[in-house]
Design an enzyme around this catalytic site. Structure first.
Site, PDB file in Angstrom:
ATOM      1  N   HIS A   1      -1.518  -5.553   1.445  1.00 36.65           N
ATOM      2  CA  HIS A   1      -2.691  -6.396   1.196  1.00 36.65           C
ATOM      3  C   HIS A   1      -2.189  -7.736   0.661  1.00 36.65           C
ATOM      4  O   HIS A   1      -1.239  -7.771  -0.120  1.00 36.65           O
ATOM      5  CB  HIS A   1      -3.608  -5.761   0.143  1.00 36.65           C
ATOM      6  CG  HIS A   1      -4.570  -6.746  -0.438  1.00 36.65           C
ATOM      7  ND1 HIS A   1      -5.778  -7.025   0.155  1.00 36.65           N
ATOM      8  CD2 HIS A   1      -4.469  -7.564  -1.531  1.00 36.65           C
ATOM      9  CE1 HIS A   1      -6.387  -7.975  -0.560  1.00 36.65           C
ATOM     10  NE2 HIS A   1      -5.614  -8.315  -1.579  1.00 36.65           N
TER      11      HIS A   1
ATOM     12  N   TYR B   1     -11.567  -3.697  -3.673  1.00 38.09           N
ATOM     13  CA  TYR B   1     -12.161  -3.746  -2.334  1.00 38.09           C
ATOM     14  C   TYR B   1     -13.692  -3.872  -2.366  1.00 38.09           C
ATOM     15  O   TYR B   1     -14.375  -3.454  -1.440  1.00 38.09           O
ATOM     16  CB  TYR B   1     -11.715  -2.535  -1.509  1.00 38.09           C
ATOM     17  CG  TYR B   1     -10.350  -2.731  -0.870  1.00 38.09           C
ATOM     18  CD1 TYR B   1     -10.064  -3.868  -0.117  1.00 38.09           C
ATOM     19  CD2 TYR B   1      -9.347  -1.774  -1.007  1.00 38.09           C
ATOM     20  CE1 TYR B   1      -8.818  -4.049   0.483  1.00 38.09           C
ATOM     21  CE2 TYR B   1      -8.092  -1.954  -0.408  1.00 38.09           C
ATOM     22  CZ  TYR B   1      -7.849  -3.097   0.336  1.00 38.09           C
ATOM     23  OH  TYR B   1      -6.613  -3.277   0.931  1.00 38.09           O
TER      24      TYR B   1
ATOM     25  N   LYS C   1       0.831  -1.204   0.000  1.00 36.56           N
ATOM     26  CA  LYS C   1       0.000   0.000   0.000  1.00 36.56           C
ATOM     27  C   LYS C   1       0.873   1.265   0.000  1.00 36.56           C
ATOM     28  O   LYS C   1       2.073   1.192   0.291  1.00 36.56           O
ATOM     29  CB  LYS C   1      -0.920  -0.027   1.226  1.00 36.56           C
ATOM     30  CG  LYS C   1      -1.918  -1.203   1.225  1.00 36.56           C
ATOM     31  CD  LYS C   1      -2.783  -1.192   2.490  1.00 36.56           C
ATOM     32  CE  LYS C   1      -3.765  -2.353   2.514  1.00 36.56           C
ATOM     33  NZ  LYS C   1      -4.579  -2.377   3.758  1.00 36.56           N
TER      34      LYS C   1
ATOM     35  N   THR D   1      -4.657  -7.976  10.776  1.00 39.63           N
ATOM     36  CA  THR D   1      -5.111  -6.736  10.142  1.00 39.63           C
ATOM     37  C   THR D   1      -4.784  -5.497  10.991  1.00 39.63           C
ATOM     38  O   THR D   1      -4.363  -4.468  10.466  1.00 39.63           O
ATOM     39  CB  THR D   1      -6.631  -6.802   9.895  1.00 39.63           C
ATOM     40  OG1 THR D   1      -6.913  -7.962   9.104  1.00 39.63           O
ATOM     41  CG2 THR D   1      -7.129  -5.573   9.167  1.00 39.63           C
TER      42      THR D   1
ATOM     43  N   ASN E   1      -1.922  -0.271   7.195  1.00 41.35           N
ATOM     44  CA  ASN E   1      -1.195  -1.469   7.652  1.00 41.35           C
ATOM     45  C   ASN E   1      -0.282  -2.045   6.575  1.00 41.35           C
ATOM     46  O   ASN E   1      -0.010  -3.235   6.551  1.00 41.35           O
ATOM     47  CB  ASN E   1      -2.180  -2.512   8.191  1.00 41.35           C
ATOM     48  CG  ASN E   1      -3.259  -2.859   7.174  1.00 41.35           C
ATOM     49  OD1 ASN E   1      -3.158  -2.480   6.008  1.00 41.35           O
ATOM     50  ND2 ASN E   1      -4.273  -3.588   7.598  1.00 41.35           N
TER      51      ASN E   1
ATOM     52  N   PHE F   1     -15.299   2.035   6.965  1.00 43.15           N
ATOM     53  CA  PHE F   1     -13.940   2.416   6.559  1.00 43.15           C
ATOM     54  C   PHE F   1     -13.743   2.333   5.045  1.00 43.15           C
ATOM     55  O   PHE F   1     -12.626   2.521   4.560  1.00 43.15           O
ATOM     56  CB  PHE F   1     -12.900   1.540   7.272  1.00 43.15           C
ATOM     57  CG  PHE F   1     -13.080   0.056   7.063  1.00 43.15           C
ATOM     58  CD1 PHE F   1     -12.540  -0.579   5.949  1.00 43.15           C
ATOM     59  CD2 PHE F   1     -13.800  -0.701   7.977  1.00 43.15           C
ATOM     60  CE1 PHE F   1     -12.712  -1.942   5.754  1.00 43.15           C
ATOM     61  CE2 PHE F   1     -13.967  -2.077   7.782  1.00 43.15           C
ATOM     62  CZ  PHE F   1     -13.427  -2.697   6.669  1.00 43.15           C
TER      63      PHE F   1
ATOM     64  N   GLU G   1      -7.941 -11.678  -7.824  1.00 43.17           N
ATOM     65  CA  GLU G   1      -7.081 -10.496  -7.708  1.00 43.17           C
ATOM     66  C   GLU G   1      -5.917 -10.554  -8.705  1.00 43.17           C
ATOM     67  O   GLU G   1      -5.550  -9.527  -9.291  1.00 43.17           O
ATOM     68  CB  GLU G   1      -6.590 -10.350  -6.261  1.00 43.17           C
ATOM     69  CG  GLU G   1      -7.749  -9.942  -5.345  1.00 43.17           C
ATOM     70  CD  GLU G   1      -7.447 -10.043  -3.857  1.00 43.17           C
ATOM     71  OE1 GLU G   1      -6.288 -10.355  -3.484  1.00 43.17           O
ATOM     72  OE2 GLU G   1      -8.362  -9.793  -3.059  1.00 43.17           O
TER      73      GLU G   1
ATOM     74  N   ARG H   1       3.369  -6.551   9.455  1.00 44.37           N
ATOM     75  CA  ARG H   1       2.596  -5.516  10.165  1.00 44.37           C
ATOM     76  C   ARG H   1       3.069  -5.374  11.616  1.00 44.37           C
ATOM     77  O   ARG H   1       3.100  -4.279  12.160  1.00 44.37           O
ATOM     78  CB  ARG H   1       1.104  -5.848  10.098  1.00 44.37           C
ATOM     79  CG  ARG H   1       0.507  -5.627   8.694  1.00 44.37           C
ATOM     80  CD  ARG H   1      -0.860  -6.240   8.573  1.00 44.37           C
ATOM     81  NE  ARG H   1      -1.529  -5.914   7.315  1.00 44.37           N
ATOM     82  CZ  ARG H   1      -2.620  -6.528   6.889  1.00 44.37           C
ATOM     83  NH1 ARG H   1      -3.175  -7.508   7.612  1.00 44.37           N
ATOM     84  NH2 ARG H   1      -3.181  -6.183   5.744  1.00 44.37           N
TER      85      ARG H   1
HETATM   86  P1  IDP Z   1      -6.782  -7.666   5.542  1.00 45.92           P
HETATM   87  O1  IDP Z   1      -6.065  -6.554   4.800  1.00 45.92           O
HETATM   88  O2  IDP Z   1      -5.997  -8.106   6.752  1.00 45.92           O
HETATM   89  O3  IDP Z   1      -7.189  -8.810   4.658  1.00 45.92           O
HETATM   90  P2  IDP Z   1      -9.582  -6.844   5.508  1.00 45.92           P
HETATM   91  O4  IDP Z   1     -10.566  -7.258   6.551  1.00 45.92           O
HETATM   92  O5  IDP Z   1      -9.667  -7.488   4.163  1.00 45.92           O
HETATM   93  O6  IDP Z   1      -8.116  -7.021   6.152  1.00 45.92           O
HETATM   94  O7  IDP Z   1      -9.716  -5.267   5.355  1.00 45.92           O
HETATM   95  C1  IDP Z   1      -9.113  -4.582   4.275  1.00 45.92           C
HETATM   96  C2  IDP Z   1      -8.389  -3.366   4.816  1.00 45.92           C
HETATM   97  O8  IDP Z   1      -9.349  -2.451   5.364  1.00 45.92           O
HETATM   98  C3  IDP Z   1      -7.434  -3.652   5.973  1.00 45.92           C
HETATM   99  O9  IDP Z   1      -6.160  -4.074   5.555  1.00 45.92           O
HETATM  100  C4  IDP Z   1      -7.406  -2.324   6.672  1.00 45.92           C
HETATM  101  O10 IDP Z   1      -6.553  -1.401   5.999  1.00 45.92           O
HETATM  102  C5  IDP Z   1      -8.831  -1.844   6.537  1.00 45.92           C
HETATM  103  N1  IDP Z   1      -9.708  -2.235   7.656  1.00 45.92           N
HETATM  104  C6  IDP Z   1     -10.289  -3.442   7.846  1.00 45.92           C
HETATM  105  N2  IDP Z   1     -11.059  -3.458   8.953  1.00 45.92           N
HETATM  106  C7  IDP Z   1     -10.972  -2.214   9.466  1.00 45.92           C
HETATM  107  C8  IDP Z   1     -11.574  -1.591  10.635  1.00 45.92           C
HETATM  108  O11 IDP Z   1     -12.342  -2.192  11.400  1.00 45.92           O
HETATM  109  N3  IDP Z   1     -11.236  -0.295  10.850  1.00 45.92           N
HETATM  110  C9  IDP Z   1     -10.395   0.404  10.040  1.00 45.92           C
HETATM  111  N4  IDP Z   1      -9.836  -0.129   8.950  1.00 45.92           N
HETATM  112  C10 IDP Z   1     -10.113  -1.430   8.655  1.00 45.92           C
HETATM  113 MG    MG Z   2      -8.546  -8.789   3.042  1.00 47.40          MG
END
Ligand code: IDP
Ligand code: MG
Length: 164
Positions: free
Chosen positions: A131, A55, A15, A97, A128, A63, A142, A108
């Site tokens: 992805h 996404y 990212k 995450t 973070n 978010f 993807e 991370r």
């Molecule tokens: P991942 O990247 O670990 O697979 P996902 O649940 O797919 O996590 O979420 C995509 C991205 O959205 C995360 O990497 C993070 O940047 C953001 N995100 C996910 N859940 C939250 C949340 O509850 N609050 C804020 N940002 C979130």
């Molecule tokens: Mg994800």
């Protein structure tokens, strides 16, 4: 390279926060070190349409808009990698995450530490760094979304493949 049920291909995206913190090399090195084979690599900006497609599963969440904004805040680096159990190996190396709860030793957990609560006060989404696809279905979708077939390198074998 191999064609069996344990050999997987997966998609990784560094990212904009990773690119802007100059962590590209440090992060890619971890995947190479773990025995994965890199088969495609590109640095690019992300259109609104691509960000939405990528996404799609998060559309409507609180978010979602901040997430698209973060993804489009600077160039990203996209990669295709393959290897034994590549999808779960990559997720393991990436870590949880929420960086605050990501284990030390993960990408991370080592390079970022922000928690959900603080991210709500700041960007509205958690930065973070990275992805990675989370299932065979998302990996296939993807890879197809981000790379044309001609952009994936012809299969080649690491010299240490016997032990991986
Ligand atoms: P991942 O990247 O670990 O697979 P996902 O649940 O797919 O996590 O979420 C995509 C991205 O959205 C995360 O990497 C993070 O940047 C953001 N995100 C996910 N859940 C939250 C949340 O509850 N609050 C804020 N940002 C979130
Ligand atoms: Mg994800």
């Amino acid at each position: 390279m191999e064609n069996n049920t344990t050999w997987e291909k997966t998609f990784i995206l560094l990212k904009p926060d990773a690119v802007q913190r100059a962590l590209i090399g440090a992060i890619i090195a971890r995947f190479e070190r773990a025995g994965l084979t890199l088969t495609a690599l590109r640095l690019q900006n992300v259109s609104r349409a691509m960000a939405e497609k990528h996404y799609e599963a998060h559309r409507g969440k609180s978010f979602y808009e901040p997430l698209l904004k973060l993804l489009r805040s600077g160039p990203v680096v996209i990669m295709a990698v393959e290897g034994a159990h590549a999808i779960s190996v990559v997720r393991k190396l990436v870590g949880a995450t929420e960086p605050l709860n990501a284990a030390p030793g993960t990408i991370r957990g080592d390079f970022c530490h922000i928690g959900y609560e603080r991210s709500r006060e700041r960007l509205g989404v958690i930065p973070n760094l990275i992805h990675a696809s989370d299932s065979p279905e998302s990996a296939a979708a993807e890879l197809a979304l981000w790379f044309g077939k001609e952009e994936i390198a012809a299969p080649y074998q690491r010299v240490d493949a016997e032990f991986m």
